[in-house]
Design a protein around this motif. Structure first.
Motif, PDB file in Angstrom:
ATOM      1  N   MET A  76       6.254  -3.671  13.871  1.00  0.00           N
ATOM      2  CA  MET A  76       7.067  -4.418  14.769  1.00  0.00           C
ATOM      3  C   MET A  76       6.837  -3.637  15.965  1.00  0.00           C
ATOM      4  O   MET A  76       6.450  -4.269  17.198  1.00  0.00           O
ATOM      5  CB  MET A  76       8.271  -4.660  14.343  1.00  0.00           C
ATOM      6  CG  MET A  76       9.272  -5.283  15.423  1.00  0.00           C
ATOM      7  SD  MET A  76       8.991  -7.096  15.039  1.00  0.00           S
ATOM      8  CE  MET A  76       9.262  -7.584  16.939  1.00  0.00           C
ATOM      9  N   ASP A  77       6.772  -2.374  16.026  1.00  0.00           N
ATOM     10  CA  ASP A  77       6.624  -1.574  17.304  1.00  0.00           C
ATOM     11  C   ASP A  77       5.415  -1.680  17.856  1.00  0.00           C
ATOM     12  O   ASP A  77       5.091  -1.788  19.144  1.00  0.00           O
ATOM     13  CB  ASP A  77       7.043  -0.359  16.887  1.00  0.00           C
ATOM     14  CG  ASP A  77       8.339   0.205  16.643  1.00  0.00           C
ATOM     15  OD1 ASP A  77       9.383  -0.692  16.688  1.00  0.00           O
ATOM     16  OD2 ASP A  77       8.798   1.471  16.036  1.00  0.00           O
ATOM     17  N   ALA A  78       4.295  -1.489  16.880  1.00  0.00           N
ATOM     18  CA  ALA A  78       3.303  -1.820  17.744  1.00  0.00           C
ATOM     19  C   ALA A  78       2.620  -3.153  18.290  1.00  0.00           C
ATOM     20  O   ALA A  78       1.984  -3.054  19.293  1.00  0.00           O
ATOM     21  CB  ALA A  78       1.925  -1.376  16.366  1.00  0.00           C
ATOM     22  N   VAL A  79       3.155  -4.207  17.576  1.00  0.00           N
ATOM     23  CA  VAL A  79       2.988  -5.465  18.238  1.00  0.00           C
ATOM     24  C   VAL A  79       3.739  -5.568  19.473  1.00  0.00           C
ATOM     25  O   VAL A  79       3.097  -6.165  20.537  1.00  0.00           O
ATOM     26  CB  VAL A  79       3.473  -6.383  17.109  1.00  0.00           C
ATOM     27  CG1 VAL A  79       3.329  -7.840  17.787  1.00  0.00           C
ATOM     28  CG2 VAL A  79       2.384  -6.512  16.120  1.00  0.00           C
ATOM     29  N   ARG A  80       4.949  -5.096  19.715  1.00  0.00           N
ATOM     30  CA  ARG A  80       5.665  -5.033  20.839  1.00  0.00           C
ATOM     31  C   ARG A  80       4.903  -4.304  21.823  1.00  0.00           C
ATOM     32  O   ARG A  80       4.884  -4.868  22.952  1.00  0.00           O
ATOM     33  CB  ARG A  80       7.145  -4.706  20.510  1.00  0.00           C
ATOM     34  CG  ARG A  80       8.033  -4.530  21.626  1.00  0.00           C
ATOM     35  CD  ARG A  80       8.271  -6.026  22.521  1.00  0.00           C
ATOM     36  NE  ARG A  80       8.903  -7.109  21.662  1.00  0.00           N
ATOM     37  CZ  ARG A  80       8.722  -8.335  21.881  1.00  0.00           C
ATOM     38  NH1 ARG A  80       8.070  -8.671  22.808  1.00  0.00           N
ATOM     39  NH2 ARG A  80       9.536  -8.852  21.114  1.00  0.00           N
ATOM     40  N   CYS A  83       1.945  -6.197  23.004  1.00  0.00           N
ATOM     41  CA  CYS A  83       2.101  -7.503  23.728  1.00  0.00           C
ATOM     42  C   CYS A  83       2.945  -7.573  25.087  1.00  0.00           C
ATOM     43  O   CYS A  83       2.949  -8.518  25.664  1.00  0.00           O
ATOM     44  CB  CYS A  83       2.411  -8.592  22.669  1.00  0.00           C
ATOM     45  SG  CYS A  83       1.221  -8.770  21.532  1.00  0.00           S
ATOM     46  N   GLY A  84       3.867  -6.557  25.019  1.00  0.00           N
ATOM     47  CA  GLY A  84       4.722  -6.277  26.225  1.00  0.00           C
ATOM     48  C   GLY A  84       6.216  -7.052  25.879  1.00  0.00           C
ATOM     49  O   GLY A  84       6.166  -7.767  24.741  1.00  0.00           O
ATOM     50  N   PRO A  85       7.052  -6.786  26.543  1.00  0.00           N
ATOM     51  CA  PRO A  85       8.553  -7.211  26.247  1.00  0.00           C
ATOM     52  C   PRO A  85       8.628  -8.803  26.583  1.00  0.00           C
ATOM     53  O   PRO A  85       9.846  -9.186  26.110  1.00  0.00           O
ATOM     54  CB  PRO A  85       9.346  -6.401  27.237  1.00  0.00           C
ATOM     55  CG  PRO A  85       8.358  -6.167  28.424  1.00  0.00           C
ATOM     56  CD  PRO A  85       7.107  -5.856  27.907  1.00  0.00           C
ATOM     57  N   GLU A 116      13.721  -5.680  18.870  1.00  0.00           N
ATOM     58  CA  GLU A 116      12.426  -5.900  19.148  1.00  0.00           C
ATOM     59  C   GLU A 116      12.139  -7.248  18.874  1.00  0.00           C
ATOM     60  O   GLU A 116      11.050  -7.944  19.326  1.00  0.00           O
ATOM     61  CB  GLU A 116      11.410  -5.150  18.316  1.00  0.00           C
ATOM     62  CG  GLU A 116      11.644  -3.656  18.480  1.00  0.00           C
ATOM     63  CD  GLU A 116      10.806  -2.973  19.701  1.00  0.00           C
ATOM     64  OE1 GLU A 116       9.822  -3.738  20.209  1.00  0.00           O
ATOM     65  OE2 GLU A 116      10.979  -1.651  19.779  1.00  0.00           O
ATOM     66  N   LEU A 117      12.921  -8.029  18.106  1.00  0.00           N
ATOM     67  CA  LEU A 117      12.716  -9.277  17.799  1.00  0.00           C
ATOM     68  C   LEU A 117      13.463 -10.587  18.631  1.00  0.00           C
ATOM     69  O   LEU A 117      14.253 -10.290  19.207  1.00  0.00           O
ATOM     70  CB  LEU A 117      13.353  -9.623  16.239  1.00  0.00           C
ATOM     71  CG  LEU A 117      12.668  -8.791  15.095  1.00  0.00           C
ATOM     72  CD1 LEU A 117      13.564  -9.138  13.904  1.00  0.00           C
ATOM     73  CD2 LEU A 117      11.283  -9.579  14.861  1.00  0.00           C
ATOM     74  N   ASP A 118      12.769 -11.628  18.624  1.00  0.00           N
ATOM     75  CA  ASP A 118      13.057 -12.812  19.262  1.00  0.00           C
ATOM     76  C   ASP A 118      13.859 -13.733  18.444  1.00  0.00           C
ATOM     77  O   ASP A 118      14.641 -14.665  18.812  1.00  0.00           O
ATOM     78  CB  ASP A 118      12.099 -13.490  19.968  1.00  0.00           C
ATOM     79  CG  ASP A 118      11.417 -12.450  21.240  1.00  0.00           C
ATOM     80  OD1 ASP A 118      12.283 -12.169  22.352  1.00  0.00           O
ATOM     81  OD2 ASP A 118      10.540 -11.730  21.163  1.00  0.00           O
TER      82      ASP A 118
END
Length: 170
Positions: A76-80, A83-85, A116-118
């Motif tokens: 999750m941290d790496a994807v965020r 890809c940005g906020p 971090e999740l939407d």
């Protein structure tokens, strides 16, 4: 350990391989963003790789990844970061399964990454216990006739399953 559903032998990834996979998740999400996708969904359910780290049935590690939520948190941290906020990240997760995972175990993991999740889609089960993830009004006989894992199940056993395990299936 062999997957009863996929009938393949599995092996434990080394920590270096785990970090490569984490990087691969980030690169894949970044490519999706560049390709014009509106967001990505991480699959952490149904026995897929991230789910295997969450479940104590499949995660028997004795290193830092015995923390069942660590792999998902790092992905999750790496994807965020990649890809940005402003890029939506969704999570599909098995909220429980018949083999070991319970809601009491998964809720704290999701809470760790909630900032971090939407969105979170909660599902159920794992392919290593596949009858519990069948959805809809599918006749059990059809599942046993088509699914290679169950094609040799005798009709009498199917009737017992329907009666005792799946009373909602007609």
């Amino acid at each position: 350990l062999a997957s009863s559903y996929f009938r393949q032998r599995v092996y434990s990834l080394t920590e270096d391989e785990i970090y490569e996979v984490i990087t691969d998740f980030a690169y894949a999400a970044q490519r999706a963003r560049r390709a014009g996708f509106d967001g990505v969904q991480l699959q952490a359910g149904h026995g897929d790789l991230l789910h295997q780290f969450l479940s104590s049935y499949t995660n028997t590690r004795t290193d830092s990844f015995e923390d069942t939520g660590l792999m998902l948190e790092l992905v999750m941290d790496a994807v965020r970061e990649a890809c940005g906020p402003d890029f939506p990240i969704l999570l599909k997760v098995s909220g429980a399964e018949d083999l070991s995972l319970t809601p009491e175990q998964i809720i704290p993991v999701v809470e760790r990454i909630q900032e971090e999740l939407d969105a979170v889609e909660v599902s159920y089960g794992t392919m290593d216990s596949p009858l519990n993830i069948v959805r809809g009004n599918i006749p059990l006989e059809a599942i046993c006739e088509i699914n290679p894992l169950f094609t040799s199940v005798p009709g009498q056993l199917v009737r017992l399953w329907k009666r005792f395990r799946f009373p909602f299936i007609r």
